[in-house]
Design a protein around this motif. Structure first.
Motif, PDB file in Angstrom:
ATOM      1  N   ASP A   8      54.201  32.092  32.901  1.00  0.00           N
ATOM      2  CA  ASP A   8      55.243  32.954  33.616  1.00  0.00           C
ATOM      3  C   ASP A   8      56.111  32.515  34.820  1.00  0.00           C
ATOM      4  O   ASP A   8      56.870  32.978  35.374  1.00  0.00           O
ATOM      5  CB  ASP A   8      54.739  34.246  34.134  1.00  0.00           C
ATOM      6  CG  ASP A   8      53.565  33.769  35.139  1.00  0.00           C
ATOM      7  OD1 ASP A   8      52.799  33.071  35.147  1.00  0.00           O
ATOM      8  OD2 ASP A   8      53.471  34.799  36.084  1.00  0.00           O
ATOM      9  N   SER A  35      55.884  35.243  28.922  1.00  0.00           N
ATOM     10  CA  SER A  35      54.871  36.506  28.503  1.00  0.00           C
ATOM     11  C   SER A  35      53.930  36.330  27.344  1.00  0.00           C
ATOM     12  O   SER A  35      54.203  35.526  26.671  1.00  0.00           O
ATOM     13  CB  SER A  35      55.329  37.854  28.578  1.00  0.00           C
ATOM     14  OG  SER A  35      56.303  37.892  27.460  1.00  0.00           O
ATOM     15  N   LEU A  57      48.502  35.154  32.330  1.00  0.00           N
ATOM     16  CA  LEU A  57      49.887  35.689  31.907  1.00  0.00           C
ATOM     17  C   LEU A  57      50.021  37.229  31.831  1.00  0.00           C
ATOM     18  O   LEU A  57      49.136  38.164  31.857  1.00  0.00           O
ATOM     19  CB  LEU A  57      49.831  35.471  30.246  1.00  0.00           C
ATOM     20  CG  LEU A  57      50.318  34.030  29.827  1.00  0.00           C
ATOM     21  CD1 LEU A  57      50.334  33.872  28.385  1.00  0.00           C
ATOM     22  CD2 LEU A  57      51.767  33.545  30.521  1.00  0.00           C
ATOM     23  N   PRO A  58      51.175  37.630  32.062  1.00  0.00           N
ATOM     24  CA  PRO A  58      51.575  38.920  32.064  1.00  0.00           C
ATOM     25  C   PRO A  58      51.807  39.398  30.673  1.00  0.00           C
ATOM     26  O   PRO A  58      52.034  38.400  29.697  1.00  0.00           O
ATOM     27  CB  PRO A  58      53.005  38.924  32.604  1.00  0.00           C
ATOM     28  CG  PRO A  58      53.608  37.801  32.595  1.00  0.00           C
ATOM     29  CD  PRO A  58      52.596  36.793  32.593  1.00  0.00           C
ATOM     30  N   TYR A  60      54.115  41.496  29.204  1.00  0.00           N
ATOM     31  CA  TYR A  60      55.630  41.273  29.088  1.00  0.00           C
ATOM     32  C   TYR A  60      56.169  41.030  30.409  1.00  0.00           C
ATOM     33  O   TYR A  60      55.844  40.617  31.523  1.00  0.00           O
ATOM     34  CB  TYR A  60      56.004  42.671  29.001  1.00  0.00           C
ATOM     35  CG  TYR A  60      55.552  43.469  27.673  1.00  0.00           C
ATOM     36  CD1 TYR A  60      56.110  43.283  26.536  1.00  0.00           C
ATOM     37  CD2 TYR A  60      54.779  44.812  28.165  1.00  0.00           C
ATOM     38  CE1 TYR A  60      55.449  44.023  25.456  1.00  0.00           C
ATOM     39  CE2 TYR A  60      54.089  45.508  26.984  1.00  0.00           C
ATOM     40  CZ  TYR A  60      54.519  45.130  25.781  1.00  0.00           C
ATOM     41  OH  TYR A  60      53.983  45.745  24.684  1.00  0.00           O
ATOM     42  N   GLU A  61      57.287  39.963  29.837  1.00  0.00           N
ATOM     43  CA  GLU A  61      58.067  39.564  30.839  1.00  0.00           C
ATOM     44  C   GLU A  61      58.405  40.026  32.387  1.00  0.00           C
ATOM     45  O   GLU A  61      58.387  39.613  33.574  1.00  0.00           O
ATOM     46  CB  GLU A  61      59.184  38.740  30.370  1.00  0.00           C
ATOM     47  CG  GLU A  61      59.923  37.665  31.446  1.00  0.00           C
ATOM     48  CD  GLU A  61      61.152  36.924  30.709  1.00  0.00           C
ATOM     49  OE1 GLU A  61      61.749  35.993  31.277  1.00  0.00           O
ATOM     50  OE2 GLU A  61      61.555  37.412  29.595  1.00  0.00           O
ATOM     51  N   ASP A  63      56.654  42.447  33.702  1.00  0.00           N
ATOM     52  CA  ASP A  63      55.465  42.950  34.272  1.00  0.00           C
ATOM     53  C   ASP A  63      55.276  41.949  35.524  1.00  0.00           C
ATOM     54  O   ASP A  63      55.314  40.833  35.451  1.00  0.00           O
ATOM     55  CB  ASP A  63      54.303  43.006  33.390  1.00  0.00           C
ATOM     56  CG  ASP A  63      54.215  43.829  32.340  1.00  0.00           C
ATOM     57  OD1 ASP A  63      55.218  44.667  32.441  1.00  0.00           O
ATOM     58  OD2 ASP A  63      53.493  43.824  31.329  1.00  0.00           O
ATOM     59  N   VAL A  66      49.267  39.850  36.411  1.00  0.00           N
ATOM     60  CA  VAL A  66      48.969  38.774  35.196  1.00  0.00           C
ATOM     61  C   VAL A  66      47.337  39.301  34.977  1.00  0.00           C
ATOM     62  O   VAL A  66      46.648  39.401  35.867  1.00  0.00           O
ATOM     63  CB  VAL A  66      49.184  37.591  35.512  1.00  0.00           C
ATOM     64  CG1 VAL A  66      50.672  37.079  35.747  1.00  0.00           C
ATOM     65  CG2 VAL A  66      48.510  37.115  36.804  1.00  0.00           C
ATOM     66  N   HIS A  70      45.265  38.611  28.423  1.00  0.00           N
ATOM     67  CA  HIS A  70      46.333  38.393  27.432  1.00  0.00           C
ATOM     68  C   HIS A  70      46.412  37.402  26.854  1.00  0.00           C
ATOM     69  O   HIS A  70      46.834  37.064  25.562  1.00  0.00           O
ATOM     70  CB  HIS A  70      47.634  38.535  28.342  1.00  0.00           C
ATOM     71  CG  HIS A  70      47.885  40.158  29.224  1.00  0.00           C
ATOM     72  ND1 HIS A  70      47.457  41.315  28.483  1.00  0.00           N
ATOM     73  CD2 HIS A  70      48.113  40.161  30.375  1.00  0.00           C
ATOM     74  CE1 HIS A  70      47.816  42.222  29.430  1.00  0.00           C
ATOM     75  NE2 HIS A  70      48.032  41.384  30.508  1.00  0.00           N
TER      76      HIS A  70
END
Length: 414
Positions: A8, A35, A57-58, A60-61, A63, A66, A70
């Motif tokens: 991200d 993401s 990581l999130p 979705y981009e 979000d 993290v 994911h």
């Protein structure tokens, strides 16, 4: 070569992208996603030679939160979902390994390597570059021909990354970033001078504890580097009354104390030991006999470690037994002393594996092990004792090589 980077924070890769282009990897061959959702989509539709996966990581981009969950889901799909085009290699990356929590173990098992991102230096970039070079060479060669190596003088194997390998990396030996020499082995290369002679060294740590892993890593390294000498540093348990915590043991000989036959006679089970003793290289032993009398050097070790160090170091030469389990009962080590070898000085889990690999090597490779005593195979385990034992074994190795390097390698004149 196709590379997917799932992170991200894309901006941290500007320098790496330039280095990849200089290496011949076109910018259009590198995909960056921010993401887990985007990473899933890419992996479902394209093949990548390398995936660099941020542990946190999130989903979705857009979000803000993290989570390692994911990234773990991506690894799970890579290993179990036929809809995913499994990448050639996977590298984990994180700026905070402690924050990764429980994901650390899964990433260690399911990825090729875990890289610590740093804002201070670019060693993390060089590690990725080294991995890309390995993959590129692998694509051009048969597996047995990957990266034909120039000879390294010395190989050092440690059983644990912390504290053993960490202590070795503190030696001022011009260590380079880690690089792969095999799908299952990374090394760090370095060099030092011994009385004007430049000596090259490559070091690695085992993925798991035990003789089997130590033997495999030693065999890979010997086959790849054709070293003049292979050694092991680290920690061990010592026989109480014979060695004290902080002493450094030169293992000679080593054997598997659990090798033998369990025999049932009536209601009694007997163990019939079948030892195979392998001695360390004799010429190195004679050098250690001289080094153990260097009281000034040994006396300074606690001062170098820290002002409040409560340990001291002497060098002990003697038999060391290797086994497949951590000893914490305080009894087994005494049984070894009474039933197998009255002069035993220590017990560990790896030395015999290294000795066995080196013993059958061709051309012949010199070998020995130095282990710092951190406990007496009883329940009294202490982290600081382990750190000092690892420190002491690494510093004794440094003194041996820097003072007697040519003799250790068998290249001294006269």
């Amino acid at each position: 070569m196709r590379i997917l980077i799932a992170d991200d924070c894309k901006s941290r890769y500007k320098g790496l992208l330039k280095k990849l282009e200089a290496l011949g990897v076109q910018r259009s061959s590198v995909e960056l996603v921010a993401s887990a959702d985007e990473a899933h989509t890419k992996l479902e539709n394209e093949y990548f030679d390398l995936l660099v996966l941020d542990i946190l990581l999130p989903l979705y981009e857009t979000d803000d939160d993290v989570s390692h969950e994911h990234s773990l889901a991506i690894l799970h799909r890579i290993n179990n979902d036929e809809e995913i085009r499994r990448p050639g290699k996977v590298i984990g990356i994180t700026a905070d390994l402690d924050a990764a929590g429980a994901a650390k173990d899964t990433f260690s098992d399911c990825t090729w390597s875990i890289i610590d991102y740093s804002q201070i230096d670019d060693e993390w970039q060089q590690r990725i570059i080294n991995c890309v070079k390995y993959i590129a060479q692998e694509k051009l060669s048969r597996p047995s021909e990957v990266q034909s190596a120039s000879q390294t003088d010395v190989v050092i194997i440690c059983a644990l990354e912390t504290p053993e390998f960490d202590a070795l990396m503190e030696l001022p030996w011009n260590w380079a970033a880690a690089r792969p020499i095999h799908d299952h082995m990374f090394v760090r290369d370095g060099w030092f001078f011994s009385n004007g002679l430049k000596i090259t060294v490559s070091a690695a740590f085992a993925t798991r504890k035990g003789m089997v892993e130590a033997a495999l890593k030693s065999y890979i390294a010997i086959s790849y580097f054709k070293p003049k000498l292979i050694a092991m540093t680290g920690i061990c348990a010592g026989v109480q009354g014979t060695v004290k915590i902080g002493d450094v043991v030169f293992a000679d000989p080593a054997w598997d104390f659990q090798n033998g036959k369990l025999l049932r006679e009536g209601d009694v089970t007997k163990f019939l030991i079948s030892p195979h003793h392998i001695p360390a290289t004799y010429s190195v032993r004679t050098l250690m006999e001289m080094l153990r009398s260097d009281k000034v050097f040994l006396g300074n070790l606690p001062l170098e470690y820290g002002d409040e160090c409560k340990y001291s170091t002497n060098i002990k030469l003697g038999p060391l037994a290797s086994g497949s389990a951590v000893l914490a009962d305080g009894k087994t080590i005494k049984e070894i002393e009474e039933r197998q070898q009255r002069d035993v000085v220590g017990v560990d889990m790896e030395v015999y594996g290294l000795y066995a690999a080196a013993h059958v090597s061709s051309p012949a490779t010199r070998f020995f092990a130095l282990k710092g005593v951190c406990d007496h195979a009883d329940p009294d385990k202490d982290d600081d004792a382990q750190r000092y034992a690892a420190f002491a074994s690494a510093r004794v190795l440094q003194r041996l090589f820097e003072q007697y390097g040519a003799f250790c390698l068998g290249v001294a004149n006269g």
